[in-house]
Design a protein around this motif. Structure first.
Motif, PDB file in Angstrom:
ATOM      1  N   GLU A  75     -18.336   3.461  -1.662  1.00 33.95           N
ATOM      2  CA  GLU A  75     -17.234   4.301  -2.124  1.00 33.95           C
ATOM      3  C   GLU A  75     -15.906   3.824  -1.528  1.00 33.95           C
ATOM      4  O   GLU A  75     -14.895   3.719  -2.210  1.00 33.95           O
ATOM      5  CB  GLU A  75     -17.481   5.765  -1.708  1.00 33.95           C
ATOM      6  N   LYS A  76     -15.981   3.525  -0.222  1.00 36.60           N
ATOM      7  CA  LYS A  76     -14.765   3.125   0.478  1.00 36.60           C
ATOM      8  C   LYS A  76     -14.248   1.770  -0.006  1.00 36.60           C
ATOM      9  O   LYS A  76     -13.058   1.492   0.076  1.00 36.60           O
ATOM     10  CB  LYS A  76     -15.046   3.006   1.986  1.00 36.60           C
ATOM     11  N   LEU A  77     -15.174   0.940  -0.470  1.00 39.57           N
ATOM     12  CA  LEU A  77     -14.797  -0.448  -0.750  1.00 39.57           C
ATOM     13  C   LEU A  77     -14.038  -0.626  -2.059  1.00 39.57           C
ATOM     14  O   LEU A  77     -13.819  -1.730  -2.513  1.00 39.57           O
ATOM     15  CB  LEU A  77     -16.047  -1.331  -0.736  1.00 39.57           C
ATOM     16  N   LYS A  78     -13.668   0.499  -2.670  1.00 34.65           N
ATOM     17  CA  LYS A  78     -12.922   0.370  -3.914  1.00 34.65           C
ATOM     18  C   LYS A  78     -11.435   0.138  -3.660  1.00 34.65           C
ATOM     19  O   LYS A  78     -10.670  -0.054  -4.595  1.00 34.65           O
ATOM     20  CB  LYS A  78     -13.114   1.646  -4.766  1.00 34.65           C
ATOM     21  N   GLU A  79     -11.064   0.197  -2.406  1.00 31.35           N
ATOM     22  CA  GLU A  79      -9.643   0.069  -2.087  1.00 31.35           C
ATOM     23  C   GLU A  79      -9.471  -1.150  -1.174  1.00 31.35           C
ATOM     24  O   GLU A  79     -10.141  -1.261  -0.142  1.00 31.35           O
ATOM     25  CB  GLU A  79      -9.211   1.363  -1.378  1.00 31.35           C
ATOM     26  N   PRO A  80      -8.574  -2.085  -1.553  1.00 27.80           N
ATOM     27  CA  PRO A  80      -8.477  -3.350  -0.818  1.00 27.80           C
ATOM     28  C   PRO A  80      -8.293  -3.193   0.701  1.00 27.80           C
ATOM     29  O   PRO A  80      -8.987  -3.876   1.472  1.00 27.80           O
ATOM     30  CB  PRO A  80      -7.244  -4.021  -1.434  1.00 27.80           C
ATOM     31  N   LEU A  81      -7.415  -2.288   1.121  1.00 29.07           N
ATOM     32  CA  LEU A  81      -7.203  -2.196   2.566  1.00 29.07           C
ATOM     33  C   LEU A  81      -8.404  -1.601   3.294  1.00 29.07           C
ATOM     34  O   LEU A  81      -8.662  -1.910   4.458  1.00 29.07           O
ATOM     35  CB  LEU A  81      -5.923  -1.417   2.884  1.00 29.07           C
ATOM     36  N   SER A  82      -9.161  -0.773   2.580  1.00 26.83           N
ATOM     37  CA  SER A  82     -10.405  -0.270   3.181  1.00 26.83           C
ATOM     38  C   SER A  82     -11.420  -1.392   3.294  1.00 26.83           C
ATOM     39  O   SER A  82     -12.227  -1.430   4.226  1.00 26.83           O
ATOM     40  CB  SER A  82     -11.023   0.844   2.340  1.00 26.83           C
ATOM     41  N   VAL A  83     -11.389  -2.287   2.330  1.00 25.83           N
ATOM     42  CA  VAL A  83     -12.269  -3.449   2.410  1.00 25.83           C
ATOM     43  C   VAL A  83     -11.958  -4.197   3.702  1.00 25.83           C
ATOM     44  O   VAL A  83     -12.853  -4.565   4.457  1.00 25.83           O
ATOM     45  CB  VAL A  83     -12.072  -4.384   1.190  1.00 25.83           C
ATOM     46  N   VAL A  84     -10.678  -4.381   3.962  1.00 31.31           N
ATOM     47  CA  VAL A  84     -10.268  -5.104   5.163  1.00 31.31           C
ATOM     48  C   VAL A  84     -10.772  -4.396   6.420  1.00 31.31           C
ATOM     49  O   VAL A  84     -11.418  -5.005   7.272  1.00 31.31           O
ATOM     50  CB  VAL A  84      -8.731  -5.267   5.224  1.00 31.31           C
ATOM     51  N   SER A  85     -10.514  -3.088   6.514  1.00 30.32           N
ATOM     52  CA  SER A  85     -10.915  -2.433   7.765  1.00 30.32           C
ATOM     53  C   SER A  85     -12.435  -2.339   7.868  1.00 30.32           C
ATOM     54  O   SER A  85     -12.990  -2.443   8.957  1.00 30.32           O
ATOM     55  CB  SER A  85     -10.250  -1.064   7.907  1.00 30.32           C
ATOM     56  N   PHE A  86     -13.090  -2.170   6.732  1.00 31.04           N
ATOM     57  CA  PHE A  86     -14.553  -2.128   6.752  1.00 31.04           C
ATOM     58  C   PHE A  86     -15.126  -3.434   7.304  1.00 31.04           C
ATOM     59  O   PHE A  86     -15.961  -3.438   8.197  1.00 31.04           O
ATOM     60  CB  PHE A  86     -15.094  -1.882   5.340  1.00 31.04           C
ATOM     61  N   PHE A  87     -14.640  -4.533   6.785  1.00 30.41           N
ATOM     62  CA  PHE A  87     -15.204  -5.810   7.224  1.00 30.41           C
ATOM     63  C   PHE A  87     -14.728  -6.217   8.619  1.00 30.41           C
ATOM     64  O   PHE A  87     -15.450  -6.888   9.348  1.00 30.41           O
ATOM     65  CB  PHE A  87     -14.956  -6.910   6.189  1.00 30.41           C
ATOM     66  N   ASN A  88     -13.527  -5.810   8.978  1.00 31.22           N
ATOM     67  CA  ASN A  88     -13.109  -6.042  10.356  1.00 31.22           C
ATOM     68  C   ASN A  88     -14.156  -5.464  11.300  1.00 31.22           C
ATOM     69  O   ASN A  88     -14.563  -6.087  12.273  1.00 31.22           O
ATOM     70  CB  ASN A  88     -11.769  -5.356  10.633  1.00 31.22           C
TER      71      ASN A  88
END
Length: 1039
Positions: free
Chosen positions: A136-149
Motif C-alpha cells: 500500500e505504501k509503495l504507491k508513492e515514490p517518496l515512500s518507496v525511498v523511505s521504505f527501501f532505505n
RNA sequence: GCAAGGGUAGCCAAGCCUGGCCAACGGCGCAGGACUUAGGAUCCUGUCCUUAGUGGUCCGAGGGUUCAAAUCCCUUCCCUUGCACCA
C-alpha cells in the motif's frame, strides 16, 4: 547447516560443547549474530568521532534505490566492512558511512507499477518479503525511498554486522543533501565548468525525456536502441529538394542514381526557404529536432520516378528510380544510390536493368537505365574496386529482398570504415582514410548547405506510457565540462599517487580521464533529485549528483541529529566548512549556525577528509569514478582529493548477471538465515579475487559454512589442551602464526582480502591441526595461537570471532582489539625449516610406498594368487658429516653471490628491449656485468677446488667432487642463504630420531632412524650412500 | 565500433606485475581407508603418465627472448565486460 537431520543435531551438540549446545549451526549463528550486533551498536563501536588516532574513511558507492538488492551486492559491501574492521584493529579511527542514491526515476517507476498492480512487480516484491501492508505504501515514490532505505539498513547492512556509522546515513533526496548538491553546482559554475548547448536526447511525446537503456526503467520496449546520426543529403529537383538520409556521407562520389519507393506518399515540407521531400514518418521525428518546419502537401513516390536530381558535391544530374527497399520509417524514406559499396543499391540496379517490364511500367528510358555503371570510390583491404558486387556474388544473393543483403551491408561498412582509403575518383579526398574522410566530407557539405543532420533511434522505442520515443532537440541543455584540460590534467596527475585497485584500472584510469568529456548534467521530466540552482525547471541528473558526496557524510550527522537545519545550509555555510572560506563569526551570524557547531564541522572535515577508499562495482570505472575524481579536483583543495579507489567485480547468476529488477537470486535475509552471515562474508572474501566475476553457487557457500564449523571444532580441541611440555612443534606453531601475521599485514596493505582470508581460514587452520597431529599439547601455546587466530578472523567473520573471544574469557570486543603484530622474538625460522623437512621426508616415503603399491598391483595382475608385499620397517639414514661440510662450504661461497635483481642478465636484457635502445651504454655495461656475475654463480669448478683442498674430503675423491657439482647446481637453481643456514643448523638425526614414533604412526609401520655415518646401521641395499643434506636416504623393508 | 579484461589439470580457482623451492596454493568432485548399525557427518590418504623417492609431458594455439617461461615479447584463435543523461 542447511540440511540438519536429527543425527547431525546430536553430533553438533557434541561438537559445539564449548561454544553452544543444543542447536543447529544456522540457528546458532543467527542467534549470535543478533547478540553481537546489538552489543556493538549499544557500545557504539561503529560510531566515528574525531580523536587523536589516525583516521581512515571508507565508503562503497551507495546503491541506487530501485528495489530490493540481491546477494551479489553484498560482495563489495562486505569488502568495505572487512577492510574497515581491519583498519579499526590496526589503530585507526574508522569512519564507514552508508547512504542510498534515490535520484532518478527508479522509485517513481516502481511506485507506478505498484499502483497499477503490475503482476510481475508485485510478485517480485512479495518474493522479497514485502507484505500487503507495505505494498500500500509503495504507491508513492517518496515512500518507496523511505521504505527501501529501511530495508537496506535493517535487512542488509545491519544484518551483515557492518560497523557503519548509522547516524551519518543519507539519501540523495534528503533536503540537506540537496542543499549540498546545489552548493556543489554553484562551485562548478563559478569555476566555469558548466555550460549550455543544444542536445539531442530521447524523449517521449507525452512524458518528456526518457532514458533508453537495457534495463528499460523508463521504457516498455526498445531498451537496446542506439542513436544514429544521419547525414541528410539534399538533391535539387525542380523547385524542391529530395532529401536522402545516409550514414555513409563519404560515398557521395560514387552516387549513380536516387531511389524512391513508388508506393509511398511523401510529404513536402517547408524549412527556412527550402522545400524538402521526405517520408511522413521522418517528418514527425524531424519536427522535434528542427525549428519552423511546415507541412506544404504530399507527393506520391511514383510521381518522382524518372525525374533527374542534382547530387550534392559531385553536382551531377542523376535519375530517380524506383526501389521497394526504401522503407518510409527508416531515415527519410529516400535513398541515394552508391552501387559500388551498397549491396542493396547494386542489387536493385541489377534487377531493374534486367526487367524491361518494370522499366516500361515507370516510363523510364531503357538506354539510360542500362548505362548506369557503378563508380569505384574506396580501396578496401581484401576487396576489389566494387565490394558490393563482389560480396553479393560470393554470398550467392540473387534477390532484392534477401535478408543477407543487410549482413553484406554491415560487412562492407565495417571493413571499409576501418581499412578503406578513398581512391582517385574522390576529388580532393583521394588518398584519405575512410575514417577521416567521412567526418571531413560531412563537415564540408554541412558548411556548403548541401547537407543537414538528423538523429534517429536504431529501433522502435516505446515509453512506459505507450507513446513512441523519438530523439528531441533540447536547445538549452546544461553540461559539466569534464573535458576541461586543466582539471583533467590535475586529476590524472593526482591518480598516479592514488591507491587504485586493480592495477589495471590504475593504468587505465589515465585513458578514461582523457576520454571523459562533457556530460549532460540536468534533465526534465519525471525525476527525483535536486533542483538545478540556476534554473528551476531542471533537475540534476543521477550521475552528476553523486560525485562529491563522501564529504557530505561528515556533515550529514549534524543534519540528521537536528544540530543544523537545511535552511541554514547556505552557500556561505558550505564555503566555510568545506573550503574554510570566510570568517567564522560572520558565517555564524548569517547562517544562524552557532560558532561551536561551525567549528566542529570544519574540524571534522579537516580531520576526516580526504576519503581513503571508495569501493564500487566495475560499472563505475567509466562512469562514476572519473566524475568522482574530477569533481574533487575541481572543487576541493588538493589535500582533500581522494586517496584510493577499489573496483570490485560482480556475483553473477549461473545464467548471467543477477539483475536487481529481474531477480534471479535469493533475498539477502534468506541467505543470511540459511548459511549464516559469517559464512557468507567468508564466501565473498575468499571465493575469488575481487577483480573477477564469480557465479553464485550455493554449494560453494555450503563448503564455506562447513569450513567455519571445522574451524570451530579445531578451536574446541585446542581449548582442551592441558599440557605443559614444550616441544619443537610449539615454537614452530608460534613462529608459523607470526609469519602469517606478517603475510596478512602485507596483504591488507594492498587491501588483498582474499589473500588474508586464505591465510586465516585455510593456512592457519592447517597449522593448528598439524600442531596437534605432531603431538603439540601445550596449553599456553594453544592459548596464544588461539588468541592470535581469533583476532585474525575478526574482520571477516566478526560474529563467530566475538563468540569465541568471549569463550576464551575476554570481556572486551575482539572487534576493537589490537590486530596481532609481527614479533621478532616469536620467529623461529629453524623450526619452520625443520617441520618442512619432516614433511618432505614423509612425502618421499609415501612416494616410495606408492611405487610399491603399483608394483603389487602389477604382480597381482600377472599372478592373482601372489601375496602382496607390505612395508615392514622403514629405515632412514640422515646425511653423513662430510656432505654437511661441503654444504657449508658451498653456502659460504655462494651465499654472498646472490645478484642484485637489476644485474641479473634477464632483467637487463628486458630493460634493453623495453627501452628499445640496444646501444644504451649503461644497460650494456649492466648486461655484461650481469653475464659475468651469472657465470660466477655457476661456480662448480670453484667449489670442487675448495673441496679438494680439504684433505679429509680429498680422500673420498670422485665421490666428493660429484657431490660438490650436484650441490652447486642445486644451489644455483634455488639459492637462499637463509634456508641454507637453517639447514646447516638443523641436526637432522636428532630431529628425526625424536620424530620416530610420530613417523611410525603417520606411516603405519616401524620407523628406524640412523645416521649415514653409523657403520653399524643395517643397510641391506646400501641406500645410505645416497643421503644428502635435507634429503635422507630411505630403505623400506618389505615383508 | 571504442575501451578493457580473461583463457591454468574433471570442475571452481591461486600464481603472471617482480622468470628459477611450479607437477603448479586451495576448494569441490571422484577413489581408497579409518570411525561407525548406517551415513549425504567427521578424520586420514590418493587423484597427468611413468617410476623405490626418478624421469617425461603440461598452464588456449604457434613462434621468440633467456642458462631457465604458466610468468617477458610477437602472432593467432576463442570468451567476457563496460560504453554517459542508466544507476
Amino acid at each position: 547447516m542447511c540440511h540438519s537431520s536429527p543425527t547431525t543435531m546430536i553430533l553438533i551438540v557434541v561438537v559445539y560443547s564449548c561454544v553452544k549446545t543444543g542447536v543447529a549451526m544456522s540457528e546458532w549463528t543467527t542467534e549470535i549474530e543478533a547478540k553481537w550486533q546489538k552489543r556493538w551498536y549499544d557500545a557504539k563501536i561503529n560510531e566515528a568521532e574525531r580523536d587523536s588516532r589516525p583516521k581512515f574513511m571508507i565508503i562503497f558507492a551507495y546503491p541506487g534505490l530501485t528495489g530490493y538488492l540481491h546477494v551479489g551486492h553484498m560482495r563489495g559491501y562486505t569488502y568495505v566492512d572487512a577492510i574497515g574492521r581491519f583498519m579499526r584493529m590496526t589503530g585507526h579511527n574508522v569512519m564507514f558511512p552508508v547512504g542510498t542514491h534515490a535520484t532518478g526515476n527508479g522509485a517513481i517507476s516502481l511506485a507506478r507499477r505498484v499502483e497499477r498492480g503490475d503482476q510481475k512487480t508485485i510478485e517480485y516484491l512479495k518474493n522479497n518479503g514485502c507484505t500487503d501492508e507495505d505494498l500500500e505504501k509503495l504507491k508513492e515514490p517518496l515512500s518507496v525511498v523511505s521504505f527501501f532505505n529501511d530495508v537496506y539498513i535493517q535487512q542488509y547492512w545491519k544484518r551483515f554486522g557492518f560497523l557503519s556509522d548509522w547516524r551519518r546515513f543519507t539519501s540523495t533526496v534528503h533536503p540537506g543533501y540537496s542543499k549540498f548538491i546545489q552548493w556543489q553546482f554553484r562551485k562548478l559554475h563559478d569555476k566555469g565548468l558548466l555550460f549550455q548547448k543544444p542536445y539531442f536526447a530521447p524523449a517521449c511525446i507525452e512524458c518528456g525525456p526518457v532514458a533508453v537503456d537495457a534495463s528499460e526503467t523508463d521504457l516498455s520496449k526498445g531498451g537496446n536502441a542506439e542513436t544514429t546520426e544521419y547525414t541528410l543529403l539534399k538533391f535539387k529537383c525542380e523547385d524542391y529538394s529530395l532529401v536522402a538520409a545516409t550514414v555513409r556521407p563519404e560515398t557521395v562520389y560514387g552516387q549513380t542514381n536516387f531511389w524512391v519507393n513508388p508506393d509511398v506518399e511523401y510529404v513536402k515540407v517547408k524549412i527556412n526557404d527550402e522545400i524538402w521531400v521526405i517520408s511522413p514518418q521522418s517528418f514527425e521525428k524531424m519536427k522535434l529536432q528542427k525549428d519552423g518546419m511546415e507541412l506544404m502537401g504530399t507527393i506520391p513516390g511514383r510521381e518522382l520516378i524518372g525525374k533527374m536530381a542534382t547530387a550534392p558535391v559531385i553536382h551531377r544530374d542523376i535519375p530517380v528510380l524506383p526501389a521497394k527497399f526504401c522503407k518510409p520509417e527508416v531515415g527519410t524514406g529516400l535513398v541515394t544510390s552508391v552501387p559500388s559499396d551498397a549491396p542493396d543499391d547494386w542489387m536493385s540496379i541489377h534487377i531493374l536493368k534486367n526487367n524491361d517490364e518494370m522499366i516500361q511500367e515507370y516510363g523510364l528510358d531503357p538506354a539510360m537505365v542500362k548505362s548506369i555503371k557503378a563508380i569505384p570510390i574506396i580501396d578496401t583491404k581484401g576487396y576489389g574496386p566494387l565490394p558490393a558486387a563482389e560480396l553479393i556474388e560470393k554470398m550467392g544473393i540473387t534477390e532484392a529482398g534477401d535478408p543477407r543483403l543487410d549482413e553484406a551491408k554491415k560487412m562492407i561498412y565495417k571493413d571499409g570504415f576501418h581499412t578503406g582509403v578513398m581512391n582517385l575518383n574522390c576529388g580532393p579526398f583521394a588518398g584519405m582514410k575512410v575514417e577521416e574522410a567521412k567526418e571531413k566530407m560531412k563537415q564540408m557539405m554541412l558548411e556548403s548547405g548541401e547537407a543537414d543532420l538528423f538523429y534517429d533511434l536504431s529501433e522502435e522505442v516505446i515509453c512506459r506510457c505507450g507513446q513512441p520515443v523519438f530523439i528531441k532537440k533540447v536547445p538549452d541543455q546544461w553540461f559539466i565540462d569534464y573535458a576541461n584540460p586543466e582539471v583533467t590534467e590535475q586529476t590524472k596527475e593526482h591518480c598516479k599517487g592514488m591507491h587504485i585497485l586493480p592495477a589495471d584500472y590504475y593504468n587505465n584510469v589515465q585513458g578514461v580521464l582523457d576520454w571523459f568529456r562533457e556530460r549532460a548534467c540536468v534533465r526534465q521530466g519525471n525525476w527525483l533529485g535536486t533542483r538545478f540552482p540556476y534554473d528551476d525547471k531542471w533537475i540534476i541528473e543521477a550521475i552528476s549528483d553523486s560525485t562529491l558526496y563522501p564529504v557530505y557524510y561528515i556533515i550529514s550527522k549534524y543534519y540528521s541529529e537536528g544540530v543544523i537545519r537545511e535552511d541554514e545550509m547556505t552557500e556561505e555555510f558550505f564555503d566555510y566548512v568545506l573550503l574554510g572560506k570566510g570568517d567564522i563569526k560572520t558565517v555564524s551570524e548569517n547562517t544562524k549556525v552557532d560558532l561551536d557547531t561551525l567549528h566542529n564541522i570544519r574540524e571534522d572535515v579537516l580531520y576526516w577528509y580526504p576519503l581513503d577508499l571508495n569501493l564500487g562495482g566495475k560499472e563505475h570505472m567509466t562512469v562514476h569514478f572519473p566524475a568522482f575524481l574530477m569533481n574533487h579536483a575541481a572543487i576541493l583543495p588538493k589535500d582533500m582529493w581522494p586517496r584510493g579507489i577499489f573496483v570490485n567485480w560482480y556475483v553473477t547468476g549461473k545464467l548471467g548477471k543477477i539483475s536487481k529488477s529481474k531477480g534471479g537470486a535469493e533475498p539477502i535475509p534468506d541467505a543470511a538465515g540459511k548459511f549464516g552471515v559469517d559464512s557468507l562474508r567468508l564466501y565473498y572474501a575468499h571465493i575469488a579475487v575481487p577483480f573477477a566475476d564469480v557465479a553464485w553457487d550455493e554449494d560453494a557457500i555450503v563448503t564455506y559454512e562447513a569450513r567455519m564449523e571445522r574451524i570451530l571444532r579445531t578451536i574446541d580441541s585446542l581449548k582442551e589442551l592441558k599440557g605443559t611440555d614444550l616441544k619443537d612443534v610449539d615454537s614452530w606453531l608460534i613462529s608459523r602464526m607470526n609469519t602469517r601475521i606478517d603475510t596478512i599485514r602485507d596483504c591488507m596493505y594492498e587491501y588483498d582480502i582474499r589473500g588474508m582470508a586464505n591465510e586465516v581460514y585455510f593456512e592457519a587452520l592447517n597449522d593448528m591441526r598439524w600442531y596437534m597431529r605432531r603431538g603439540g599439547r601445550n596449553k599456553k601455546t594453544a592459548q596464544k595461537a588461539l588468541e592470535i587466530w581469533v583476532k585474525m578472523m575478526a574482520p571477516i567473520t566478526p560474529h563467530i570471532a566475538e563468540e569465541v573471544w568471549e569463550s576464551l574469557g575476554h570481556e572486551d570486543f575482539v572487534s576493537i582489539a589490537d590486530y596481532p603484530e609481527y614479533d621478532e622474538n616469536d620467529s623461529d625460522f629453524g623450526a619452520e625449516i625443520a617441520e618442512e623437512y619432516l614433511e618432505s621426508v614423509i612425502d618421499d616415503i609415501k612416494e616410495i610406498m606408492k611405487v610399491i603399491d603399483n608394483q603389487n598391483a602389477k604382480i597381482a595382475e600377472e599372478n592373482p594368487s601372489a601375496t602382496p608385499k607390505k612395508p615392514g620397517t622403514i629405515y632412514i639414514y640422515t646425511t653423513p658429516m662430510w656432505k654437511m661440510k661441503i654444504q657449508a662450504m658451498a653456502k659460504d661461497m655462494l651465499g654472498n653471490m646472490r645478484l642484485p635483481a637489476l644485474l641479473r642478465p634477464a632483467a637487463v636484457s628486458r630493460e634493453m628491449m623495453r627501452s628499445g635502445n640496444e646501444n644504451d651504454s649503461i644497460l650494456e655495461t649492466a648486461f655484461d656485468a650481469g653475464k659475468k656475475a651469472a657465470s660466477r654463480m655457476l661456480a662448480i669448478p670453484a667449489l670442487t677446488k675448495a673441496v679438494m683442498a680439504n684433505n679429509e674430503l680429498k680422500k673420498r675423491g670422485k665421490e666428493s667432487a660429484d657431490f660438490a657439482r650436484k650441490l652447486a647446481e642445486e644451489f644455483n637453481k634455488k639459492s637462499d642463504v637463509e634456508i641454507a643456514k637453517a639447514t646447516l643448523e638443523l641436526n637432522e638425526y636428532d630431529y628425526l630420531k625424536e620424530a620416530e614414533s610420530f613417523l611410525a604412526s603417520e606411516l603405519g609401520c616401524d620407523v628406524k632412524v640412523y645416521s649415514a655415518d653409523d657403520s653399524d646401521a643395517p643397510d641391506p641395499q646400501n641406500k645410505a650412500r645416497a643421503s644428502a643434506p635435507k634429503r635422507p636416504a630411505i630403505y623400506i623393508d618389505l615383508v
